[in-house]
Design a protein around this motif. Structure first.
Motif, PDB file in Angstrom:
ATOM      1  N   CYS A  17      28.288  58.103 -85.508  1.00  0.00           N
ATOM      2  CA  CYS A  17      27.836  59.451 -85.169  1.00  0.00           C
ATOM      3  C   CYS A  17      26.358  59.427 -84.742  1.00  0.00           C
ATOM      4  O   CYS A  17      25.531  58.817 -85.408  1.00  0.00           O
ATOM      5  CB  CYS A  17      27.999  60.382 -86.362  1.00  0.00           C
ATOM      6  N   VAL A  18      26.054  60.100 -83.666  1.00  0.00           N
ATOM      7  CA  VAL A  18      24.693  60.186 -83.151  1.00  0.00           C
ATOM      8  C   VAL A  18      24.243  61.639 -83.218  1.00  0.00           C
ATOM      9  O   VAL A  18      24.962  62.536 -82.773  1.00  0.00           O
ATOM     10  CB  VAL A  18      24.614  59.691 -81.689  1.00  0.00           C
ATOM     11  N   VAL A  19      23.049  61.857 -83.783  1.00  0.00           N
ATOM     12  CA  VAL A  19      22.509  63.211 -83.873  1.00  0.00           C
ATOM     13  C   VAL A  19      21.084  63.198 -83.335  1.00  0.00           C
ATOM     14  O   VAL A  19      20.233  62.447 -83.830  1.00  0.00           O
ATOM     15  CB  VAL A  19      22.505  63.740 -85.324  1.00  0.00           C
ATOM     16  N   THR A  20      20.810  64.005 -82.334  1.00  0.00           N
ATOM     17  CA  THR A  20      19.441  64.126 -81.834  1.00  0.00           C
ATOM     18  C   THR A  20      18.696  65.176 -82.648  1.00  0.00           C
ATOM     19  O   THR A  20      19.301  66.105 -83.196  1.00  0.00           O
ATOM     20  CB  THR A  20      19.413  64.518 -80.343  1.00  0.00           C
ATOM     21  N   GLY A  21      17.382  65.020 -82.737  1.00  0.00           N
ATOM     22  CA  GLY A  21      16.591  65.950 -83.543  1.00  0.00           C
ATOM     23  C   GLY A  21      17.008  65.913 -84.993  1.00  0.00           C
ATOM     24  O   GLY A  21      17.095  66.944 -85.656  1.00  0.00           O
ATOM     25  N   ALA A  22      17.242  64.692 -85.498  1.00  0.00           N
ATOM     26  CA  ALA A  22      17.866  64.550 -86.819  1.00  0.00           C
ATOM     27  C   ALA A  22      16.900  64.170 -87.929  1.00  0.00           C
ATOM     28  O   ALA A  22      17.324  63.755 -89.001  1.00  0.00           O
ATOM     29  CB  ALA A  22      18.977  63.498 -86.755  1.00  0.00           C
ATOM     30  N   SER A  23      15.606  64.331 -87.700  1.00  0.00           N
ATOM     31  CA  SER A  23      14.657  63.903 -88.731  1.00  0.00           C
ATOM     32  C   SER A  23      14.412  64.961 -89.800  1.00  0.00           C
ATOM     33  O   SER A  23      13.896  64.663 -90.865  1.00  0.00           O
ATOM     34  CB  SER A  23      13.320  63.508 -88.097  1.00  0.00           C
ATOM     35  N   GLN A  24      14.776  66.201 -89.521  1.00  0.00           N
ATOM     36  CA  GLN A  24      14.534  67.267 -90.490  1.00  0.00           C
ATOM     37  C   GLN A  24      15.439  68.462 -90.209  1.00  0.00           C
ATOM     38  O   GLN A  24      16.177  68.480 -89.229  1.00  0.00           O
ATOM     39  CB  GLN A  24      13.068  67.725 -90.417  1.00  0.00           C
ATOM     40  N   GLY A  25      15.371  69.448 -91.109  1.00  0.00           N
ATOM     41  CA  GLY A  25      16.100  70.685 -90.903  1.00  0.00           C
ATOM     42  C   GLY A  25      17.593  70.490 -90.723  1.00  0.00           C
ATOM     43  O   GLY A  25      18.228  69.672 -91.388  1.00  0.00           O
ATOM     44  N   LEU A  26      18.158  71.246 -89.790  1.00  0.00           N
ATOM     45  CA  LEU A  26      19.604  71.224 -89.559  1.00  0.00           C
ATOM     46  C   LEU A  26      20.084  69.840 -89.146  1.00  0.00           C
ATOM     47  O   LEU A  26      21.126  69.369 -89.611  1.00  0.00           O
ATOM     48  CB  LEU A  26      19.969  72.257 -88.485  1.00  0.00           C
ATOM     49  N   GLY A  27      19.344  69.159 -88.282  1.00  0.00           N
ATOM     50  CA  GLY A  27      19.766  67.854 -87.800  1.00  0.00           C
ATOM     51  C   GLY A  27      19.939  66.839 -88.909  1.00  0.00           C
ATOM     52  O   GLY A  27      20.926  66.085 -88.929  1.00  0.00           O
ATOM     53  N   SER A  28      19.006  66.818 -89.848  1.00  0.00           N
ATOM     54  CA  SER A  28      19.108  65.855 -90.953  1.00  0.00           C
ATOM     55  C   SER A  28      20.292  66.176 -91.852  1.00  0.00           C
ATOM     56  O   SER A  28      20.951  65.277 -92.378  1.00  0.00           O
ATOM     57  CB  SER A  28      17.810  65.834 -91.774  1.00  0.00           C
ATOM     58  N   GLN A  29      20.605  67.455 -92.012  1.00  0.00           N
ATOM     59  CA  GLN A  29      21.743  67.842 -92.837  1.00  0.00           C
ATOM     60  C   GLN A  29      23.070  67.509 -92.154  1.00  0.00           C
ATOM     61  O   GLN A  29      24.054  67.170 -92.818  1.00  0.00           O
ATOM     62  CB  GLN A  29      21.669  69.338 -93.161  1.00  0.00           C
ATOM     63  N   ILE A  30      23.088  67.598 -90.834  1.00  0.00           N
ATOM     64  CA  ILE A  30      24.299  67.227 -90.095  1.00  0.00           C
ATOM     65  C   ILE A  30      24.601  65.747 -90.290  1.00  0.00           C
ATOM     66  O   ILE A  30      25.727  65.358 -90.625  1.00  0.00           O
ATOM     67  CB  ILE A  30      24.136  67.546 -88.595  1.00  0.00           C
ATOM     68  N   LEU A  31      23.583  64.911 -90.114  1.00  0.00           N
ATOM     69  CA  LEU A  31      23.815  63.476 -90.265  1.00  0.00           C
ATOM     70  C   LEU A  31      24.097  63.111 -91.719  1.00  0.00           C
ATOM     71  O   LEU A  31      24.911  62.219 -91.996  1.00  0.00           O
ATOM     72  CB  LEU A  31      22.625  62.678 -89.741  1.00  0.00           C
ATOM     73  N   ALA A  32      23.458  63.817 -92.657  1.00  0.00           N
ATOM     74  CA  ALA A  32      23.742  63.571 -94.075  1.00  0.00           C
ATOM     75  C   ALA A  32      25.211  63.855 -94.376  1.00  0.00           C
ATOM     76  O   ALA A  32      25.870  63.095 -95.093  1.00  0.00           O
ATOM     77  CB  ALA A  32      22.843  64.447 -94.949  1.00  0.00           C
ATOM     78  N   ALA A  33      25.733  64.937 -93.828  1.00  0.00           N
ATOM     79  CA  ALA A  33      27.144  65.278 -94.036  1.00  0.00           C
ATOM     80  C   ALA A  33      28.055  64.198 -93.476  1.00  0.00           C
ATOM     81  O   ALA A  33      29.065  63.838 -94.089  1.00  0.00           O
ATOM     82  CB  ALA A  33      27.452  66.625 -93.379  1.00  0.00           C
ATOM     83  N   PHE A  34      27.696  63.668 -92.318  1.00  0.00           N
ATOM     84  CA  PHE A  34      28.497  62.608 -91.712  1.00  0.00           C
ATOM     85  C   PHE A  34      28.469  61.342 -92.572  1.00  0.00           C
ATOM     86  O   PHE A  34      29.504  60.714 -92.806  1.00  0.00           O
ATOM     87  CB  PHE A  34      27.979  62.285 -90.317  1.00  0.00           C
ATOM     88  N   VAL A  35      27.281  60.970 -93.024  1.00  0.00           N
ATOM     89  CA  VAL A  35      27.129  59.760 -93.836  1.00  0.00           C
ATOM     90  C   VAL A  35      27.912  59.883 -95.141  1.00  0.00           C
ATOM     91  O   VAL A  35      28.608  58.955 -95.563  1.00  0.00           O
ATOM     92  CB  VAL A  35      25.635  59.493 -94.119  1.00  0.00           C
ATOM     93  N   LEU A  36      27.832  61.039 -95.790  1.00  0.00           N
ATOM     94  CA  LEU A  36      28.543  61.250 -97.046  1.00  0.00           C
ATOM     95  C   LEU A  36      30.056  61.324 -96.835  1.00  0.00           C
ATOM     96  O   LEU A  36      30.816  61.217 -97.791  1.00  0.00           O
ATOM     97  CB  LEU A  36      28.045  62.526 -97.723  1.00  0.00           C
ATOM     98  N   SER A  37      30.471  61.494 -95.583  1.00  0.00           N
ATOM     99  CA  SER A  37      31.901  61.515 -95.254  1.00  0.00           C
ATOM    100  C   SER A  37      32.388  60.165 -94.740  1.00  0.00           C
ATOM    101  O   SER A  37      33.506  60.061 -94.236  1.00  0.00           O
ATOM    102  CB  SER A  37      32.188  62.604 -94.210  1.00  0.00           C
ATOM    103  N   GLY A  38      31.531  59.138 -94.839  1.00  0.00           N
ATOM    104  CA  GLY A  38      31.946  57.781 -94.521  1.00  0.00           C
ATOM    105  C   GLY A  38      31.463  57.211 -93.209  1.00  0.00           C
ATOM    106  O   GLY A  38      31.795  56.069 -92.867  1.00  0.00           O
ATOM    107  N   ALA A  39      30.681  57.974 -92.447  1.00  0.00           N
ATOM    108  CA  ALA A  39      30.257  57.513 -91.125  1.00  0.00           C
ATOM    109  C   ALA A  39      29.006  56.638 -91.204  1.00  0.00           C
ATOM    110  O   ALA A  39      28.306  56.586 -92.212  1.00  0.00           O
ATOM    111  CB  ALA A  39      29.980  58.712 -90.221  1.00  0.00           C
ATOM    112  N   ARG A  40      28.744  55.964 -90.106  1.00  0.00           N
ATOM    113  CA  ARG A  40      27.457  55.322 -89.881  1.00  0.00           C
ATOM    114  C   ARG A  40      26.804  56.084 -88.741  1.00  0.00           C
ATOM    115  O   ARG A  40      27.493  56.813 -88.005  1.00  0.00           O
ATOM    116  CB  ARG A  40      27.645  53.850 -89.519  1.00  0.00           C
ATOM    117  N   GLY A  41      25.488  55.970 -88.598  1.00  0.00           N
ATOM    118  CA  GLY A  41      24.917  56.844 -87.596  1.00  0.00           C
ATOM    119  C   GLY A  41      23.533  56.517 -87.111  1.00  0.00           C
ATOM    120  O   GLY A  41      22.853  55.622 -87.614  1.00  0.00           O
ATOM    121  N   ALA A  42      23.121  57.278 -86.073  1.00  0.00           N
ATOM    122  CA  ALA A  42      21.831  57.110 -85.425  1.00  0.00           C
ATOM    123  C   ALA A  42      21.022  58.386 -85.540  1.00  0.00           C
ATOM    124  O   ALA A  42      21.513  59.477 -85.221  1.00  0.00           O
ATOM    125  CB  ALA A  42      22.032  56.750 -83.955  1.00  0.00           C
TER     126      ALA A  42
END
Length: 289
Positions: free
Chosen positions: A43-68
């Motif tokens: 999973c790739v998320v742009t603008g993912a260092s804080q706020g909504l973006g970081s929570q989106i990638l956190a949700a993906f990681v906790l659901s088993g994904a790897r990401g950027a």
């Protein structure tokens, strides 16, 4: 005692104690539909260092994904990587594979080179979330044209370039992926009392871009949807002015409160996973009503 042992005891007609053991063990296991899992997905998320973006990638990681984590500064991206790994550790998960990337999403070369490097590092991309964006406002009659252009460069052009790169990658590699454009309720309504015509226009453009891409890429099994949040409490919108505006916003929100970024985790996992396998071209508005 594992659940299958308790179950075998129950089948052999054991005592009420055995049945209670079976009930206790089977009901203590968390239950989630398998289709919500993102195991093995990149999973790739742009603008993912804080706020909504970081929570989106956190949700993906906790659901088993790897990401950027793609962000304007590599230092911010790497800090987010450390925070995500720490959260996974607290959750008792193995260390996830997450990497940070520096990119100005409004740059064609930046977007292309960054996406290509992510594919090189991970081998493929299954989920693309275009979250990077800027905000700002000014009365329309005095809106500076350079500021207007910058808003569209980041929020519209940056969104398109990453979506385009992901779409081409998925088509070429026959990946039935999920692309999520982060729009806003501002793409459907005009917010008050703030004046933000450029932002509203950029998010409306993202919404119709999503529908266009969904129509074009559906034949390849690629789903394209939009997440349109309402007001979110983040570090970027704190301060005296925002506090005063929030008082006006809350009056118009049926749930009578501003959202926290964490509250969007479940929605994006649904949108990215097979749980929404027949959903494309949809604008999911999450704005407290």
């Amino acid at each position: 005692m594992p659940p299958y042992v308790a179950y075998s005891l129950l089948l052999r007609g054991q005592s009420v104690i055995s049945r209670n053991i079976f009930k206790r063990y089977t009901h203590s296991v968390p239950r989630t539909l398998p289709c919500f899992s993102l195991e093995g997905k990149t999973c790739v998320v742009t603008g993912a260092s804080q706020g909504l973006g970081s929570q989106i990638l956190a949700a993906f990681v906790l659901s088993g994904a790897r990401g950027a984590v793609v962000d304007l500064k590599l230092s911010s991206a790497n800090k987010a990587v450390d925070e995500l790994k720490a959260e996974a550790k607290r959750a008792g998960l193995t260390a996830p594979e997450i990497r940070g990337y520096e990119c100005d999403v409004s740059s064609k070369d930046g977007a292309t080179n960054t996406f290509d490097q992510i594919v090189k590092d991970f081998g493929k991309v299954d989920v693309m979330v275009t979250n990077a964006g800027i905000t700002g406002g000014s009365p329309a009659e005095t809106y500076d044209l350079d500021d207007w252009k910058q808003m569209l460069d980041v929020n519209v052009n940056g969104t398109f370039m990453f979506a385009q790169a992901a779409g081409k990658h998925m088509i070429d590699n026959k990946i039935k992926g999920s692309i999520i454009l982060v729009s806003s309720m501002s793409g459907s309504i005009v917010n008050r009392p703030q004046k933000q015509s450029a932002y509203n226009v950029s998010k409306a453009a993202a919404g119709h871009m999503m529908r266009s891409l969904a129509s074009e890429w559906g034949e390849h099994g690629i789903r394209v949807n939009a997440l349109s949040p309402g007001y979110i409490q983040t570090a970027a919108n704190e301060g005296d002015e925002m506090e005063e505006l929030s008082k006006e916003w809350v009056k118009m929100i049926p749930l009578h409160r501003i959202a926290t970024p964490e509250e969007f985790r479940g929605t994006v996992v649904f949108m990215a996973s097979d749980a929404s396998s027949y959903m494309t071209g949809a604008d999911i508005i999450v704005d407290g009503g």
